[in-house]
Structures are given as C-alpha cells and as structure tokens.
Design an enzyme around this catalytic site. Structure first.
Site, PDB file in Angstrom:
ATOM      1  CG  HIS A  43      -1.881   1.141   1.232  1.00  0.00           C
ATOM      2  ND1 HIS A  43      -2.931   1.219   0.353  1.00  0.00           N
ATOM      3  CD2 HIS A  43      -1.953   2.249   2.010  1.00  0.00           C
ATOM      4  CE1 HIS A  43      -3.613   2.328   0.584  1.00  0.00           C
ATOM      5  NE2 HIS A  43      -3.042   2.970   1.578  1.00  0.00           N
ATOM      6  CG  ASP A  45      -0.918   6.110   1.966  1.00  0.00           C
ATOM      7  OD1 ASP A  45      -2.087   6.071   1.559  1.00  0.00           O
ATOM      8  OD2 ASP A  45      -0.533   5.518   2.995  1.00  0.00           O
ATOM      9  CG  ASP A 158      -6.003   3.386   3.679  1.00  0.00           C
ATOM     10  OD1 ASP A 158      -6.504   2.990   4.751  1.00  0.00           O
ATOM     11  OD2 ASP A 158      -5.039   4.175   3.638  1.00  0.00           O
ATOM     12  CG  HIS A 427      -6.693   6.957   0.486  1.00  0.00           C
ATOM     13  ND1 HIS A 427      -6.168   6.254  -0.573  1.00  0.00           N
ATOM     14  CD2 HIS A 427      -6.001   6.581   1.567  1.00  0.00           C
ATOM     15  CE1 HIS A 427      -5.196   5.485  -0.140  1.00  0.00           C
ATOM     16  NE2 HIS A 427      -5.061   5.655   1.160  1.00  0.00           N
TER      17      HIS A 427
END
Length: 1015
Positions: A43, A45, A158, A427
């Site tokens: 993951h 970001d 997420d 997000h």
C-alpha cells in the site's frame, strides 16, 4: 492510512502482516478444504506523511525494482500494483530497458496485475466524480497504451468509508468486481457474523442492475497481514521490516524485521497462518479465502519477503490434509474468478452508501470532510480550470489547424495540471489528512499546473485574436486598454455576473462591438483602495466574450452608460443578547425571485420568501463553534480524521455588524461577527448577494439564487467552526447529501450512546438540502464540507478546523492539523417549493462548479470585432445534460484492440508525438428517474450536430468510461442473484439510433471517441 489512537503500541508501527501462499503442484482440491489466495501487495500512499519524492527515494522505487526481479526468478510468485503515479515515475525515471521487458512479460503471464489502475486510490467521501474519472482515465490510458491491458478489479482498501457512486463508476470503467474495506465497525461486525460481506451492489437507483457490481468487504483484518505471532515479540510476516526515511539503510537491516522462516519457526508460522485463514473463512460463504500479504510501504526488499514465504507456503501445501487448507500466490483477479465460478446466489444491496465511517464509538471519521478547507477549494478550482482549458484547447486544435501555438507543448501544459488534479484525489490528499509538507506539495503542484493552463488559455486567445484581426481589421489608432476575456466552459448559454477588481469608481464597460454593458461598481471587501466591478455577461456554450473596461467620461455618466455605483447603508453593531425589543424590526432586501427579511434588532437574517409561490421560510444563520479536547488522558480527541466534540456547540459571536450595499444590479448583505462590542476585529464575515436582472436577459438561474461567501479564521486552537442555518421546515432531522456530485443520499438522524453529534455528520461534495411537505432549502458548495441536521429544521455546515493534541502518533507524523489559515468558502442558497428548486439545482450546481474563467489583458478597444471567435455555432446541450469532458487525450494506441496488441508485441510505438486527431467526449444525464416530470426524461443527442462547429464528424465510437474499451467488446461478468442466473453483461449500444445519435437515460454517463474528417 491512519491508525486509530486506541491500538496497542505494536500497531503504531506500519502494519506488515500479510502472507502469500504458494501452489506447488496443486491439481485438485478435496471438498471442504479451504483454498487461501495469498495476494502480495504494497500500500503506497501518494502523499500522506511523506512527499512523493521522499517516498520514491526511501522505498517506492525499490518496490517495483525488487518485485520485478523476484517475480522473474520464481514462476509461482505474483504481485498486484495499485497506485499508478509511483509506477509511472519508476517506469519513466528508474526502470532499465531490461526491467521494462521483464514487466511486459510478467503482465502477459498475469503474475503482475494492475488493480484499479488509476493514478491514485482516490478518496470516496470528498472527491467529485469528474475528478475520480480524470484520475482513473489518466492511469488507464497509460496502462492500455503501454501494456494493452484494462484493469478489471478494484482494491479500494483504505478510503475512509465507501460511496454508492463508486460501484457505478467502476462498472462503467469495465470492472468485474469491487473490493472495499473501511466501513463502520459495528456494521462490519454484524456483516461478518451473518456472512454478508459479499453482495451485488446496485449503487445507482436509476441505472439499477445495468451497472451493478459484485462487492467484497474485507474482514476485520483489512488489507494488512495480521501482525501478531505468538512465538515472537516482533511483527510476523514482514520479513523486510519497516521502510526507513529519507534513505534506505546501507546495511539493508530495517527496523522490526520479522523472525526468519527456519526449521525452528516454520511450523509455528504455518500454524499461525492456517489459524487465521480458518478464522476468516468462517465469515464468508465460499471456501475461498482472500489473504492479503503486505501493508503500507512493503516489498521494498522483495527478495527477503519471498525467500521466507516460499518455504512457508510449500510447507502448508505439503501438510494440506492435516491443515485442511491449501495456499497459493494469487492476484485479486484470481480470487474473484474463483468465487465467480461458484454456484452461489448473492444478495443485492441498494443505493445506500457506507458513510460515515467509525472505528469505535469515539472515533468517527467525519472531521476530514472539512480538514484543510483551503486545499479542498484550490483542488476544485484547479479541476474547473482544467475542464475549461481542455475544451478551449480542443476547439483551438479543431478550428485553427494552422495556429501558431505548438500543439504538443500545449498538450503538455494540460497534462501537467491533469497530473496534479489526479494526484490530489488520493485518500490522504484532498481529505486534508496529510502532513503540512505534503499539503504544500499538493498545493505547489496544483498552482504550477493552474499557471500553465492559464498561460495556455491566454496564448490561445491571443492567437485567435490575431486570426480575427485578419478577418476584421481593427480601426487605425485604436486605443489599447484593459479587457476582461470571459470564457464559459459549460455547454449551455449562461447569464451571470463576473467580478473584476479595478482601481477607479468611474468606469464604462463595452462589448466587442463597442456597446455599453450593464455593470455595477462598489467598494471592495478585500481592500479599501480597490473596487469590485460586476459585469453582466451572456455567453454561449464553450465560448468567450470580451468586455473592455475604460474610464468613464462625463457624457457617458450623464447618459447612464457607465457602470452604476452602489450605495452603502450602515446599521452598526447589534447583539442578540442585549436586544430588548419585543417586536421585530424587519426590512426587506429583494429582487424578482426572493424577498429576504433582515432583523434590524440583531442584524441577522429573519426569513426568505420565494416570490413566485409566495412561500416564506423562516431562516436564521449563525456561526457556532465546537470545542474539542486536546489531552488524550482526559478523553477522546479530534484530529485530521476524527471529529469528537467536547460537549455542545457554543456561540462564536455575540455581536453582528451589518452593511447593505444597494445597487441597480447587485444588492449585497455584509455581516461582520465579533466576539463582543469591544472587539476591534471581526472573527467571521458573511457576504450574501442577490441580483436584479435587466429586461432582455435570461436571468432565471441568476435570479433564483442567493450567493453567499464566508470568511472564517484564523480560529482559536481546538475549535471547529460551523455555520448553522435554522428554519421552520419540519424536516424531522432528515438531511439529503450528495455522493461525489453524482447522486443524493437520504440521511436520517440516529441516536447513539456516545458521540452522536459526530456520527451524524456526512460529506457534502456539492449539494445538501432539507425539506418538508411545503418547501425545501438547498445548499450548493464549491468545495466539500461536513454537514449535519442536529435539530428539526436545521442544516449545519462545518467550515473550518484548527486542532492540536498530544497523541504521540499524531505528533510524530505532524498530523495534528494546526491550520491557522483564513478560508473563504462559497455557497449558493436556493429556497422554495420542491418543483422550483428541483428544476434549478442541477444546472445551478454546475454553474457554481464551472464558473466562467476571467482573463484580464490589454487589447485594442472599440475594434469593431464580431462576437467572440468561439461564439460562432456554439455548442449547446439541453438543461438536463452536462458535458463532462471535451478534450484531446493525446493517446497513441490503435482503436483496434487486436492491432494494438500486435503493435506492442512487435515493439512498435509511435514516436511522432501525441495523437491530436482523437477527441474524448463524455456526457452525463443529470437527473434521476422520476425526479422531475420533464427533466428526468431520456434525451436524444446527435453528436455530429452537437460538434458541427468543430468540423465534419467522420466517426463516433462509444467507449467505456475511461476510453480503453469499445463498448461492443465489453462483456462484464454478471453475478448470480435471486433475479439473474449469472449471464455476462454485454453493453450493446441499445441506446444508439444510428452512427452518431444516442439516447441518454437518467443518470447515464456516455463516453465517446470522436474522429473528424481531415481538413
């Protein structure tokens, strides 16, 4: 990603506990045996705590470098790639030719699977659907052009809550299944127990089954491998440890590296993994178990990851009879194919979303709906400017093929802003949940991109102006002066006021033909040395007009050809508490549509009457503040994500100052809110405007709105500022808010044991309203906010937040949201009977989102030019259709899929620059089925006729949402439900009436590639 405050210290480390199973000669599976799909992932970001550049340097580039190497070494290994921004940066700046060849092979073999495929994993609560489509389109275009693939599955693990617009979005993009994770904790617990974490979601009430999608909700372990292992005090299954910033350690030793898999630990790891697989299997209806292996910032050293997991999976498979489990490396697609093949009848979920989201009673993730309001506003303005620049550039290329501007360089200017707007949809971007330095990164990229597109638009206008001068030569000796070039980016004719700041109170405004234009001048709220000039403009769709501003002479003033001057009425300061008047001292502020009554005893609004129906609504607006706790030892806190008020709201102001700026065209109510009578400076300001439309102008939309602009901040520390509008509407605390500017959700007030205020907040991206049987009140916004109805007849909007707390995790990552900025949000207020507001609010929200672009330049005055160059044969859609995009993407791939794959296989890539002949057109129907008796009807569109001003259309091809599929070839999976047996979808062009004529039904979105005949 954000970790809740209540998690034990071990979880304050990045979560790294996912494990991939490996299939070693697994031919068949006995009935009753569980099959675990181990999905390796990282993951990543695009922002959050660290900037994109910092993440690339510390770990992100190493993820793709090492994954490519390790997948090439082990044929059983697999990996999913999600966020395209990191991958594209690696592909263009880091990857070698050998690595690129390896990636092509891995994609071909299906062992490297691109999931979602957008630039980022976008937020679902506060993003606009047009921006979601943009970021998906950017990523999908790159993937298809580079690899010939179209992502078919989502991995929305997420985002903080799930919108009902997302299943429709992904269905239209060609996805076969959708995966989410973060939903309310108590709802997830109930769904787990009932084995209802999987369902077919019909997100749109109007599109229903035509755009339904199978949806998988991750269980309580979410997307991270469970980190607890009973035989070690370190996290398990994260053998490469935790990423280190700013640079990887030279010795390759990272913090918290899991205990290696050895002869001593192999059996213990296997028992732990199998136990977790069995625990999860109990929550689902099939024997197939999705087991994510990875978490935030993982697989930067894929060698050590796979070197430990390979023997573990082999061990479990060798003991599968004993364990009752088989394991295999897998992609998300592998898992969904397995359950699609099962003979299971799935339940149907309607259009209800999964918002708001809470992780426990005092952790309601509703604060981020408003966090960093300035970023939210700039992100939307950037998107609107990009929208305008795209259509202007497309028309320029089509109408001025011999234009002086470099088309390739111009396209790069647009691409710069496309990238920035797509990036901020992350997000942990537009949500306001990032660190200050990442916030600065987003802002800088947006502002630089906006500057580039504004520069492009100026260049286009000047080039077109030169073309006009050749056709209509200017008068010799024409005076040069300031000119406001006003571009309307909507596909409707608009009548509106545009505002220009000038230095003199005596000016005249002339159009292209030298005729006076209605205008009004008044003192500015920004500076005592400048004036606001309001110019009444009527502009056709996707066209511009020029308005010349010159000093007024005495003759023009005498003939009333100059801008009229507004007068200011001062009412002084009044206090609601100190008012002892038993009767109301009311005075009206009116135009043809509304009569606003002001209470002279308090300087607050009293009521609004919609004059056509003669319906009056009692309306009072006040600023309030929620105080929040800052000390974790004394109770729950608010932060970037969470809203946890410490008690009831309090009055932000006791004293209100009032001015009425009255003019022929514009009347403005200026209210200034002070802490008390002795305070020198106001802490809040509200400016409300209504317009008087001269005869001969179509001012229906303009007349039927009250424009409101607020100034809020800097706030005191640990305050959350709201605007509460109180009415006499009997709404029973039922509120309606939009999902991403696409569809409305009905929100009923719910009472909770704890934290009821915060858990009844919802995201408002563009629209919120309350209503009763008689009337309704609609709020339209140009940025997202949190909104709630805390009392009967009330609607409150959170405008700004400034917070600090002593939660160590927040402090370590600088996520306390000490936002000292002044924010200036804008709302448009519509009131009246529901038929009136329903007919107006859709066009009105688009008019607010895409206000005209105003460019000030020096041009010859009285040049006797024809109306703006783009006014000729202007594009026009009916009022219930919206032009979502008109652009030139620049993609180079062949429209024939087979031919494109053959070109890729041969290594044939066009090197001649971007394809400028392919135009991307997207149109959406704004209304729901049954919402309005006229505007909810299907609409027939002839694309050739619509675009005739741009040339002769040779071919119209309907495509999937992001353009990568020809809809004739798009066959999505259909999942078996009680009503359907599971045949695949086939998106035939049932709504096509010919080669270029299509029908749009309510809420439909149609995407086309347009090809014109060569000029």
């Amino acid at each position: 990603m954000r970790l809740p405050a209540w998690l034990p210290p071990l979880w304050l480390l990045p979560l790294w506990l996912l494990l991939p199973p490996r299939a070693n000669g697994l031919r068949g599976r006995e009935p009753g045996r569980l099959r675990a799909f181990v999905v390796p992932h990282s993951h990543m970001d695009v922002g959050w705590v660290y900037t994109v550049q910092e993440s690339m340097q510390a770990y992100a580039a190493n993820v793709y470098t090492s994954v490519t190497e390790e997948l090439s070494r082990g044929k059983q290994r697999k990996f999913i790639a999600v966020e395209q921004e990191f991958f594209r940066l690696w592909w263009s700046k880091v990857a070698t030719d050998t690595q690129k060849q390896q990636v092509h092979q891995l994609v071909k073999e299906g062992r490297l699977e691109f999931i979602i495929g957008g630039q980022v994993m976008h937020d679902e609560a506060v993003t606009h659907i047009d921006d979601q489509i943009l970021q998906l389109t950017e990523g999908h275009g790159f993937l298809y052009e580079t690899f010939g693939i179209r992502p078919q599955f989502s991995w929305h693990v997420d985002p903080f809550g799930a919108s009902a617009a997302t299943p429709t979005l992904f269905s239209l993009a060609g996805f076969n299944a959708h995966l989410i994770s973060r939903i309310d904790y108590d709802l997830k617990e109930d769904m787990q127990k009932a084995k209802k974490l999987q369902f077919v979601w019909r997100g749109s009430p109007s599109l229903a089954e035509s755009q339904e999608i199978f949806t998988h909700v991750m269980d309580q372990y979410s997307y991270c491998t469970p980190s607890y292992v009973p035989f070690s005090n370190r996290s398990g299954f994260y053998w490469n440890g935790i990423a280190v910033f700013p640079n990887p350690p030279e010795d390759g030793v990272y913090p918290n590296m899991s205990v290696p898999v050895t002869d001593a630990s192999l059996g213990l790891y296997a028992q732990t993994m199998v136990a977790n697989i069995k625990e999860r299997a109990a929550w689902f209806r099939t024997q197939d178990v999705l087991w994510p292996w990875g978490c935030d910032k993982q697989f930067f050293n894929s060698s050590v990851q796979f070197a430990n997991m390979d023997p573990l999976l082999a061990y479990i498979n060798n003991h599968s009879e004993e364990f009752g489990v088989t394991v295999e490396y897998a992609t998300v697609g592998d898992y969904f194919r397995a359950i699609h093949d099962r003979d299971v009848t799935w339940s149907i979920r309607n259009q209800q979303d999964f918002l708001p989201y809470s992780t426990e009673p005092f952790q309601s993730w509703t604060g981020f709906y408003t966090s960093r309001s300035s970023l939210k506003g700039i992100a939307r303005r950037a998107s609107s400017l990009l929208y305008a620049g795209e259509s202007m550039f497309t028309q320029y290329v089509r109408k001025t093929p011999q234009g002086a501007l470099s088309k390739a360089e111009s396209l790069e200017q647009l691409r710069q802003l496309r990238w920035a707007v797509a990036e901020v949809q992350h997000h942990d971007g537009i949500t306001g949940t990032e660190s200050p330095k990442v916030n600065d990164m987003y802002l800088n990229n947006l502002i630089e991109g906006m500057f580039a597109v504004k520069k492009l638009m100026v260049s286009i206008i000047f080039d077109m102006f030169q073309a006009e001068k050749k056709e209509e030569s200017a008068k010799p000796g024409s005076e040069v002066g300031p000119c406001a070039i006003v571009y309307n980016p909507l596909a409707w004719t608009i009548t509106t006021f545009v505002t220009v700041t000038v230095g003199s109170p005596r000016v005249t405004v002339l159009d292209e033909s030298g005729h006076p234009v209605p205008a009004q001048i008044q003192n500015s709220t920004d500076s005592q040395f400048t004036y606001d000039l309001y110019i009444l403009a009527t502009i056709k769709g996707l066209s511009y007009r020029r308005y010349y501003i010159k000093a007024a002479d005495k003759f023009e003033e005498a003939q009333q050809k100059s801008a009229s001057t507004a007068r200011v009425l001062h009412f002084g300061r009044k206090s609601k508490k100190s008012s002892r008047v038993s009767y109301k001292q009311l005075f009206p502020v009116t135009n043809d549509c509304y009569s606003i009554l002001m209470d002279q005893a308090t300087n607050l609004m009293h009521s609004i009457t919609e004059r056509e129906s003669n319906q009056t609504i009692q309306v009072t607006q006040q600023f309030l503040e929620y105080k929040v706790n800052a000390d974790l030892e004394h109770g729950p806190i608010s932060d970037n994500y969470l809203f946890t008020p410490d008690g009831s709201e309090v009055q932000a102001s006791d004293v209100v100052g009032l001015e009425i700026v009255a003019g022929k065209l514009v009347t403005e109510i200026r209210q200034y809110f002070y802490r008390n009578f002795t305070a020198k400076d106001y802490i809040y300001a509200a400016y409300s405007r209504i317009y008087n439309i001269p005869k001969g102008y179509d001012g229906k939309l303009l007349c039927h709105r009250i424009e409101q602009e607020y100034r809020v901040g800097p706030l005191e520390l640990n305050r959350e500022a709201i605007l509460r509008t109180s009415t006499d509407l009997n709404n029973r605390q039922v509120l309606y808010t939009d999902n991403n500017g696409y569809q409305m959700q009905r929100r009923t007030y719910k009472a909770y044991v704890n934290n009821t205020v915060a858990r009844n907040y919802y995201p408002m991206v563009q629209t919120a309203f309350i209503e009763d049987d008689r009337s309704n009140l609609v709020l339209l916004s140009e940025r997202s906010h949190g909104v709630s109805s805390q009392g009967n007849g009330q609607i409150e909007v959170m405008l700004h937040r400034r917070l600090w707390n002593n939660f160590e995790w927040d402090l370590n990552y600088n996520l306390t949201l000490n936002d000292t900025s002044v924010v200036q949000p804008i709302f448009w207020l519509l009131v009246g009977p529901k038929p009136v507001t329903t007919a107006l609010y859709q066009m009105s929200r688009m008019a607010l989102e895409h206000r005209p672009v105003v460019i000030l330049e020096e041009l010859p005055i009285n040049s006797q030019m024809p109306l703006g160059y783009l006014q000729k044969d202007a594009l026009a859609l009916p009022p219930n259709l919206h032009l979502q995009i008109l652009s030139i993407p620049g993609w180079q791939y062949s429209l024939n899929h087979t031919e494109h794959l053959q070109n890729l296989q041969k290594g044939h890539r066009k090197e001649s620059g971007p394809d400028l002949s392919r135009v991307l057109l997207r149109i959406c129907h704004l209304y729901e089925v049954g919402e309005d008796p006229n505007l909810s009807q299907p609409v027939t569109v002839d694309v050739k006729s619509l675009l005739q001003s741009m040339g002769t259309v040779a071919l119209v091809e309907e495509r999937s949402l992001t353009g990568t599929w020809d809809v004739k070839d798009l066959n999505r999976w259909r999942w078996k439900t009680a009503k359907f047996e599971g045949q695949d979808f086939h998106r035939c062009s049932r709504a096509s009436l010919g080669n270029s004529t299509f029908i749009l039904h309510p809420k439909e979105i149609k995407t086309f590639f347009i090809h014109f005949q060569k000029q």
